[in-house]
Motif scaffolding. Structure first.
Motif, mmCIF file in Angstrom:
data_model
loop_
_atom_site.group_PDB
_atom_site.id
_atom_site.type_symbol
_atom_site.label_atom_id
_atom_site.label_comp_id
_atom_site.label_asym_id
_atom_site.label_seq_id
_atom_site.Cartn_x
_atom_site.Cartn_y
_atom_site.Cartn_z
ATOM 1 N N LEU A 330 0.889 -1.158 0.097
ATOM 2 C CA LEU A 330 0.051 0.072 -0.003
ATOM 3 C C LEU A 330 1.027 1.244 0.027
ATOM 4 O O LEU A 330 1.426 1.350 0.906
ATOM 5 C CB LEU A 330 -1.025 0.084 1.297
ATOM 6 C CG LEU A 330 -1.979 -1.206 1.296
ATOM 7 C CD1 LEU A 330 -2.963 -0.828 2.457
ATOM 8 C CD2 LEU A 330 -2.423 -1.718 0.009
ATOM 9 N N LEU A 331 0.755 1.918 -1.003
ATOM 10 C CA LEU A 331 1.520 3.086 -1.135
ATOM 11 C C LEU A 331 0.730 4.613 -0.979
ATOM 12 O O LEU A 331 -0.442 4.575 -1.588
ATOM 13 C CB LEU A 331 2.372 3.285 -2.507
ATOM 14 C CG LEU A 331 3.467 2.234 -2.582
ATOM 15 C CD1 LEU A 331 4.237 2.152 -4.130
ATOM 16 C CD2 LEU A 331 4.437 2.185 -1.710
ATOM 17 N N PRO A 332 1.200 5.712 -0.526
ATOM 18 C CA PRO A 332 0.511 6.832 -0.793
ATOM 19 C C PRO A 332 -0.055 6.858 -2.365
ATOM 20 O O PRO A 332 0.904 6.722 -3.125
ATOM 21 C CB PRO A 332 1.647 7.893 -0.046
ATOM 22 C CG PRO A 332 2.690 7.087 0.382
ATOM 23 C CD PRO A 332 2.580 5.787 -0.016
ATOM 24 N N ILE A 333 -1.173 7.423 -2.275
ATOM 25 C CA ILE A 333 -1.660 7.900 -3.834
ATOM 26 C C ILE A 333 -0.714 8.316 -4.684
ATOM 27 O O ILE A 333 -0.530 7.667 -5.860
ATOM 28 C CB ILE A 333 -2.950 8.557 -3.693
ATOM 29 C CG1 ILE A 333 -3.993 7.768 -2.856
ATOM 30 C CG2 ILE A 333 -3.381 8.916 -5.166
ATOM 31 C CD1 ILE A 333 -5.162 8.473 -2.679
ATOM 32 N N GLN A 334 0.014 9.433 -4.366
ATOM 33 C CA GLN A 334 0.765 10.156 -5.312
ATOM 34 C C GLN A 334 2.048 9.292 -5.601
ATOM 35 O O GLN A 334 2.567 9.199 -6.792
ATOM 36 C CB GLN A 334 1.193 11.502 -4.848
ATOM 37 C CG GLN A 334 1.892 11.522 -3.500
ATOM 38 C CD GLN A 334 0.964 11.548 -2.390
ATOM 39 O OE1 GLN A 334 -0.160 11.123 -2.375
ATOM 40 N NE2 GLN A 334 1.259 12.774 -1.281
ATOM 41 N N ARG A 335 2.324 8.494 -4.688
ATOM 42 C CA ARG A 335 3.746 7.542 -4.894
ATOM 43 C C ARG A 335 3.257 6.457 -5.812
ATOM 44 O O ARG A 335 4.227 6.049 -6.881
ATOM 45 C CB ARG A 335 4.156 6.946 -3.401
ATOM 46 C CG ARG A 335 5.063 8.227 -2.823
ATOM 47 C CD ARG A 335 6.214 8.259 -3.367
ATOM 48 N NE ARG A 335 6.804 9.509 -2.698
ATOM 49 C CZ ARG A 335 7.837 10.006 -3.049
ATOM 50 N NH1 ARG A 335 8.490 9.771 -4.253
ATOM 51 N NH2 ARG A 335 8.350 10.886 -2.376
ATOM 52 N N ALA A 336 2.142 5.843 -5.682
ATOM 53 C CA ALA A 336 1.806 5.032 -6.410
ATOM 54 C C ALA A 336 1.528 5.271 -7.902
ATOM 55 O O ALA A 336 1.985 4.468 -8.715
ATOM 56 C CB ALA A 336 0.401 4.188 -5.953
ATOM 57 N N TYR A 337 0.833 6.302 -8.233
ATOM 58 C CA TYR A 337 0.775 6.747 -9.714
ATOM 59 C C TYR A 337 2.056 7.230 -10.290
ATOM 60 O O TYR A 337 2.441 7.011 -11.274
ATOM 61 C CB TYR A 337 -0.421 7.701 -9.626
ATOM 62 C CG TYR A 337 -1.589 7.342 -9.590
ATOM 63 C CD1 TYR A 337 -2.272 6.655 -10.318
ATOM 64 C CD2 TYR A 337 -2.318 7.656 -8.384
ATOM 65 C CE1 TYR A 337 -3.611 6.136 -10.456
ATOM 66 C CE2 TYR A 337 -3.784 7.178 -8.372
ATOM 67 C CZ TYR A 337 -4.449 6.333 -9.375
ATOM 68 O OH TYR A 337 -5.423 5.997 -9.198
ATOM 69 N N ALA A 338 2.914 7.726 -9.340
ATOM 70 C CA ALA A 338 4.260 8.354 -9.763
ATOM 71 C C ALA A 338 5.019 6.992 -10.193
ATOM 72 O O ALA A 338 5.943 6.771 -11.246
ATOM 73 C CB ALA A 338 4.892 9.008 -8.926
ATOM 74 N N MET A 339 4.903 5.857 -9.424
ATOM 75 C CA MET A 339 5.729 4.610 -9.849
ATOM 76 C C MET A 339 5.432 4.116 -11.199
ATOM 77 O O MET A 339 6.019 3.543 -12.031
ATOM 78 C CB MET A 339 5.391 3.555 -8.572
ATOM 79 C CG MET A 339 6.235 2.248 -9.061
ATOM 80 S SD MET A 339 5.915 1.199 -7.388
ATOM 81 C CE MET A 339 7.046 1.981 -6.377
ATOM 82 N N LEU A 340 3.952 4.181 -11.533
ATOM 83 C CA LEU A 340 3.173 3.571 -12.623
ATOM 84 C C LEU A 340 3.835 4.506 -13.666
ATOM 85 O O LEU A 340 4.004 3.976 -14.928
ATOM 86 C CB LEU A 340 1.899 3.395 -12.497
ATOM 87 C CG LEU A 340 1.396 2.444 -11.588
ATOM 88 C CD1 LEU A 340 -0.337 2.773 -11.475
ATOM 89 C CD2 LEU A 340 1.673 0.894 -11.760
ATOM 90 N N SER A 341 3.800 5.779 -13.592
ATOM 91 C CA SER A 341 4.288 6.715 -14.657
ATOM 92 C C SER A 341 5.918 6.403 -15.263
ATOM 93 O O SER A 341 6.251 6.286 -16.241
ATOM 94 C CB SER A 341 4.309 8.250 -14.104
ATOM 95 O OG SER A 341 3.003 8.614 -13.967
ATOM 96 N N GLU A 342 6.629 5.959 -14.086
ATOM 97 C CA GLU A 342 8.068 5.839 -14.429
ATOM 98 C C GLU A 342 8.110 4.539 -14.972
ATOM 99 O O GLU A 342 8.919 4.477 -15.942
ATOM 100 C CB GLU A 342 8.859 5.825 -12.922
ATOM 101 C CG GLU A 342 8.890 7.146 -12.229
ATOM 102 C CD GLU A 342 9.287 7.073 -10.810
ATOM 103 O OE1 GLU A 342 9.717 5.844 -10.590
ATOM 104 O OE2 GLU A 342 9.441 8.004 -10.128
ATOM 105 N N GLN A 343 7.314 3.873 -14.857
ATOM 106 C CA GLN A 343 7.355 2.410 -15.434
ATOM 107 C C GLN A 343 7.118 2.521 -17.083
ATOM 108 O O GLN A 343 7.645 1.840 -17.671
ATOM 109 C CB GLN A 343 6.300 1.150 -14.861
ATOM 110 C CG GLN A 343 6.336 -0.012 -15.689
ATOM 111 C CD GLN A 343 5.438 -1.015 -14.846
ATOM 112 O OE1 GLN A 343 5.853 -1.596 -13.798
ATOM 113 N NE2 GLN A 343 4.230 -1.027 -15.137
#
Length: 345
Positions: A330-343
């Motif tokens: 479970l990641l903070p919302i902004q961290r989760a979406y940032a991780m997907l963007s980087e991928q």
């Protein structure tokens, strides 16, 4: 398995973003995708999260920790401010267990208590790797240096104390001292359970901590050689400020909680993060845990070691655990979406 072996700022950064590895994938889930999510006691998980969240330096985590201090509805808190993310590579999920052992010992050696629990010598701090387990235990470098914390009566239990990374030593006068990870010789951990399987002595499904202990004791000469197969050696330090009722310190220098704290690989999972566990096997487990520890054998995004508590019963439960399943961070919302963007870049 060894606790708090290599937590550092660089690993914290890689844990947030994930390592630069094309084989690692990230998948965003919904909470409805988590099996058993609604049935868990989220309040218990929130209390454990609060034990360590104040130590997190990242602004996103600090903000969530501040909100958690107000003791909101726990389930709503996690659902509102986090997103479940599956982080995977080519390695399948594996759950094992660890515990805090309790050994019998003394502050002075005698014919019974003759196996020393050592502090880390200064030369080992400066040399990486240093002497192997065989060299430490068969040589005379350690003697006469005042490095002994205590002496215990069982070399096999001492070996497993090093794997666990922390424990209690019940002294002959009835007092108990606690010891925690205090350094290592820098050699890579090698599993003696895997070695027994490789030799054809046991099948994979037969191996547990108790099975290994029994085999070593039945075969003292070959057993000692088997322990030397693992060149890694762990040193300890006394932990006098931990309350007796609290769990041992994990990698975050805070007590871990039975069946709510796990050890993870911080190269993939941020220490302090909530992690949803979907463990299979004979005793399936669906619950929210907090990543508060590490271990030298815990490698990969789908690898976790579940803390079972203190003593023999916890040890039996932890020692037989080796199950597949799924680990969801479970990641903070902004961290989760940032991780997907980087991928996707």
């Amino acid at each position: 398995m060894t606790r708090a072996l290599w937590v550092a700022a660089c690993l914290w950064l890689s844990a947030i973003c994930g390592p630069a590895n094309a084989d690692v994938s990230h998948k965003l889930l919904e909470f409805k995708d988590l099996k058993g999510w609604n049935a868990d006691n989220h309040s218990d998980a929130l209390h454990v999260f609060l034990n360590t969240c104040s130590d997190l330096d990242d602004p996103d985590w600090r903000a969530l920790c501040a909100l958690a201090q107000n003791m909101p509805d726990a389930k709503a808190f996690f659902e509102l401010f986090f997103r479940p993310v599956v982080i995977e590579n080519e390695k399948p999920a594996l759950f094992t267990g660890y515990f805090e052992p309790e050994l019998k010992g003394a502050l002075r050696p005698d014919l019974r208590y003759r196996y020393p629990v050592y502090r880390e010598p200064q030369v080992a701090k400066a040399s990486n790797p240093w002497l192997t387990r065989r060299e430490i235990e068969t040589g005379d470098f350690m003697s006469g240096r005042g490095l002994e914390i205590a002496w215990v009566d069982d070399p096999v239990e001492l070996f497993f104390l090093q794997i666990q990374g922390s424990g209690r030593i019940r002294l002959t006068n009835g007092e108990t001292i606690r010891v925690g990870y205090g350094g290592s010789n820098g050699h890579e951990y090698r599993s003696i359970g895997v070695e027994l399987v490789r030799r054809g002595i046991y099948k994979v499904h037969q191996v547990s901590a108790q099975v290994i202990k029994n085999w070593v004791r039945r075969n003292p000469v070959a057993g000692r050689e088997l322990l030397f197969h693992n060149p890694s050696y762990v040193f300890f330090r006394r932990l006098d400020r931990i309350p007796a009722e609290a769990g041992p310190f994990g990698a975050m220098n805070r007590s871990v909680t039975p069946l709510r704290s796990i050890a993870v690989d911080p190269a993939f999972v941020p220490l302090g993060a909530p992690v949803w566990i979907e463990k299979g096997g004979e005793a399936p487990m669906r619950r929210l845990m907090i990543a508060q520890d590490t271990g030298s054998a815990i490698k990969g995004p789908q690898r976790a070691d579940i803390f079972f508590g203190t003593g023999d019963q916890a040890g039996r439960e932890a020692g037989k655990l080796r199950d597949s399943g799924r680990l969801v961070v479970l990641l903070p919302i902004q961290r989760a979406y940032a991780m997907l963007s980087e991928q996707q870049e």
